[in-house]
Each structure stands twice: as C-alpha cells, then as structure tokens.
Motif scaffolding. Sequence first.
Motif, PDB file in Angstrom:
ATOM      1  N   PHE A 164       0.830  -1.206   0.000  1.00  0.00           N
ATOM      2  CA  PHE A 164       0.000   0.000   0.000  1.00  0.00           C
ATOM      3  C   PHE A 164       0.869   1.262   0.000  1.00  0.00           C
ATOM      4  N   HIS A 165       1.942   1.249   0.805  1.00  0.00           N
ATOM      5  CA  HIS A 165       2.806   2.430   0.915  1.00  0.00           C
ATOM      6  C   HIS A 165       3.589   2.701  -0.367  1.00  0.00           C
ATOM      7  N   LEU A 166       3.728   1.679  -1.201  1.00  0.00           N
ATOM      8  CA  LEU A 166       4.495   1.830  -2.447  1.00  0.00           C
ATOM      9  C   LEU A 166       3.603   2.055  -3.668  1.00  0.00           C
ATOM     10  N   LYS A 167       2.307   1.939  -3.455  1.00  0.00           N
ATOM     11  CA  LYS A 167       1.372   2.045  -4.574  1.00  0.00           C
ATOM     12  C   LYS A 167       1.371   3.460  -5.146  1.00  0.00           C
ATOM     13  N   PRO A 168       1.551   3.606  -6.457  1.00  0.00           N
ATOM     14  CA  PRO A 168       1.573   4.950  -7.047  1.00  0.00           C
ATOM     15  C   PRO A 168       0.173   5.568  -7.083  1.00  0.00           C
ATOM     16  N   TYR A 169       0.125   6.882  -7.023  1.00  0.00           N
ATOM     17  CA  TYR A 169      -1.142   7.611  -7.156  1.00  0.00           C
ATOM     18  C   TYR A 169      -1.404   7.865  -8.635  1.00  0.00           C
ATOM     19  N   PRO A 170      -2.502   7.330  -9.185  1.00  0.00           N
ATOM     20  CA  PRO A 170      -2.746   7.431 -10.636  1.00  0.00           C
ATOM     21  C   PRO A 170      -3.310   8.797 -11.037  1.00  0.00           C
ATOM     22  N   THR A 171      -2.512   9.814 -10.886  1.00  0.00           N
ATOM     23  CA  THR A 171      -2.968  11.180 -11.172  1.00  0.00           C
ATOM     24  C   THR A 171      -3.431  11.339 -12.613  1.00  0.00           C
ATOM     25  N   GLN A 172      -2.780  10.630 -13.534  1.00  0.00           N
ATOM     26  CA  GLN A 172      -3.072  10.834 -14.952  1.00  0.00           C
ATOM     27  C   GLN A 172      -4.530  10.534 -15.300  1.00  0.00           C
ATOM     28  N   LYS A 173      -5.201   9.714 -14.496  1.00  0.00           N
ATOM     29  CA  LYS A 173      -6.615   9.400 -14.746  1.00  0.00           C
ATOM     30  C   LYS A 173      -7.507  10.633 -14.591  1.00  0.00           C
ATOM     31  N   TYR A 174      -6.981  11.670 -13.905  1.00  0.00           N
ATOM     32  CA  TYR A 174      -7.819  12.828 -13.573  1.00  0.00           C
ATOM     33  C   TYR A 174      -7.265  14.146 -14.144  1.00  0.00           C
ATOM     34  N   PHE A 175      -6.355  14.030 -15.096  1.00  0.00           N
ATOM     35  CA  PHE A 175      -5.748  15.247 -15.659  1.00  0.00           C
ATOM     36  C   PHE A 175      -6.779  16.181 -16.290  1.00  0.00           C
TER      37      PHE A 175
END
Length: 435
Positions: free
Chosen positions: A164-175
């Motif tokens: 969980f601590h290493l999971k990336p935040y998928p920002t690109q889905k919300y650009f």
Amino acid sequence: MPTVNIFWFRRDLRLQDNAGLYHALKSNQPVLPVFIFDTNILDQLEDKSDRRVEFIHAALQELQEQLVKMGSSLEVYHGTPLSVYKTLLAKYTIEKVFTNHDYEPYALEREKAITELFKSSGASLHTCKDQVLLEKDEVLKDDGKPYTVFTPYSRKWKAVLNEFHLKPYPTQKYFANFYKQLPVPIPSLKDIGFNIVDAPFPSKDLDKELVKKYQEQRNFPAIKGTSKLGVHLRFGTISIRALATASKDLSETYLNELIWRDFYHMILWHFPQVGKGKAFKAQYDTIEWRKDNGEFERWCKGQTGYPIVDAGMRELNATGFMHNRVRMIVASFLTKHLLLDWRLGEAYFAQKLLDFDLAANNGGWQWAAGSGCDAAPYFRVFNPYLQTQKFDPQLVYIKKWVPEFQEFSYSQPIVEHEAARKRCLEVYAKALKKE
C-alpha cells in the motif's frame, strides 16, 4: 470570479504519482496548479547563481509544457506566500488548497499563517504525505515513543511497510480536471533576481546496474557508485515510491539509504529543536568550540593540507555535490580536528549542496559531531590518511580535485592529526564529564 481548488507545488515538482495532486484532482472543483518562489527563502540566498533555483525553474518549465498540452497552465508567483494567497483570493473563489507535507519548522509556520488567512474567506488547507514512505507516527516503538536509533527503527520500518505504501497515485486518470486557461508566462530567473549557470544536472533515471553494485562501490568517490538522485528527491521531480519500488529488490543497502531519509524526517518532526540550531543531545551544547581564526575559510576553500578533505570541499564548491563517504570525512574534520561548531559546516552545506535537505543535512552533521541521535561516539575521530588508503587508494579522486597535492605549493596541514585527536577527546570529555 472562477471557483477553483488549488494544488500548491513545493517539494513535489511532478505530475505523476503525486499524492496531494491526486487528492486535489479528485476533488469537486477544477484544479489550479500554483508555485510560489518564496521570497522569505530566496532573500536569504546570497549567491544569485544558486543552481537549486535554476533546477526548480527548469522543473517548472517542464511542468508547464505538460500542463499547456492539457489546455491548462501553471501560475508561478514571486513573493511571500501570504501576499500571494491574498492575490489569489482576490482573483478566484478558492474552496480548498492541497499540498504535500513539509516537516521543516519554517514550512509549518508558513502553513499556520496561511490557515489563519483562509479563516476569513472560507478556504481550507489540506496536506498529504508524499516525500517520504513512512512518516511521523507510522514507525514507533512498542511503548508509542519515537525511535532515536536507526537500526531498530529500520527493522520496524521494514515490518510496517507494505505494498500500500508503495502504490503509485494514478494522477493521470484525472488530468482532465485541471483548470482550463491560456498559458500564463513563467517569470524568468532574471525576473526573480537570479542568474543562469546552465550547467548540467544529474539524470533522474535510476541506473539499476549501479544499484546492484551499490554495496560494493558506494564508498569509493573516484568511481560512479552512487545514484546522485538526491536533488530529484529533494525537489520531488521523482517519486520516492517509484524509486523504492525500482530499487528494493536490487540492493538492501540502497533501500537503507532511503530509510535513513525517512528516519531523519521523523526525527525532525518529533524533535523540531534540531531544525532550530539545537543539539539532539543537549549536553553537547556545552562543548567549548574553538573560536575560528581563519581555519573555517580554509576548510571551505579546500585548503586544509589534507588532500581527501580538500578534494571533497573543492568538489562541493565546483559542482554542488559531494560524495557521501567524503561528506563524513570533511564533517568529522571540521568538528573533531578543528573543533569548530558543527553548525558552521551545516550552514555551509545548506548554502552549497544541490540536494540540500534540512532533515538529512542536520542529521548528518550531528552524527559527525556526536551530538545527534544514533551518532558516531565522540571518541570516533576519522583519520583522513586511513580514509584515503581505504577509499581512494590510487588517489584518483584526490588527483582530480587537488592536482597540486604533491607540490611545494600545496598547503601545509592545518593541524597535526594526533594532536588534534587528543585535543578533541579532552574537550569533549570535559564537556560530557566522561573519562
């Protein structure tokens, strides 16, 4: 006025895998990306050719290129955060400002002032964990107290850390949720009072072969044995989660360096006095440091007559980088051989290091001086000659930075090693009331 939420870039100059930006983009309003060249910080920089400012400026230009392609724009301001947010409140209806945690004393004071300002407007400030993997109270002893020794901290850290601590935040889905506007010009370096140096910066690509050999090669300054990603971690142009994920199966020693980084940020959070000029171990503030008689300047310039020390200082002055092993040697030399206050060295590194980070810099200097948590014991005095034999046996590093070291023109040693060691032990023992 347009209604927006703001993402305030600070130590996180990237769009990908950015915790605060992710939460901003998932919020209920278009997201205006903002960066502030904080004059409270910049005005303290005497060198107007500071390459860190140039690094930030280059990173902002890269961000702007990406945002413009999405029909959005970064808004870059130059001033105090309070004055900038007053300007923004006059220009937009702001519901929320998102940013990522910063654990430094000034950053906390700044956030407190911004929160107070927002009370009258109805805006609110929200911060997220991003620049470290585990923070604050996430790694504590069984009695609920913070660790002050690295090895047990690192064991607990490894036990606590999970996917969980290493999971990336998928920002690109919300650009698509960035606020849409025409490009807003970024002030030039000249506009904010700084000069262009135009020297290359370290790559932000991780050399996996280097990481595999990190344990064997990291202590030898003449070879490319370290990743030089410090500046990218400092300003967040790479994600700590991505770096840990890429390196954790390649080298436990390299992962330990990332854990040290978390450790020092945790120490700064729980013991904020270390970021305000105080020794972690209070009794070390009783040491009678010698008055400087020009020796500090010789140390700064790399003119101590100790080639490995001088090589390190000259590398720092020329490049903004110093090899990790050499950082320990030069810090030990200043505090133990010259008996000069570690705060002098801490401040000089803060001025010169491209990857300067208050938590790690303070932690390293207090380690060398013996005054920090998990520090080298006061009676450990690095012998520069033995360090040279071990880590630069062919003198490759020394010849690069101190080519005149075998000539008559080279400085005589500023102090004799054994005499300096004896003096150091006496002064420390007196202050600490030890034999």
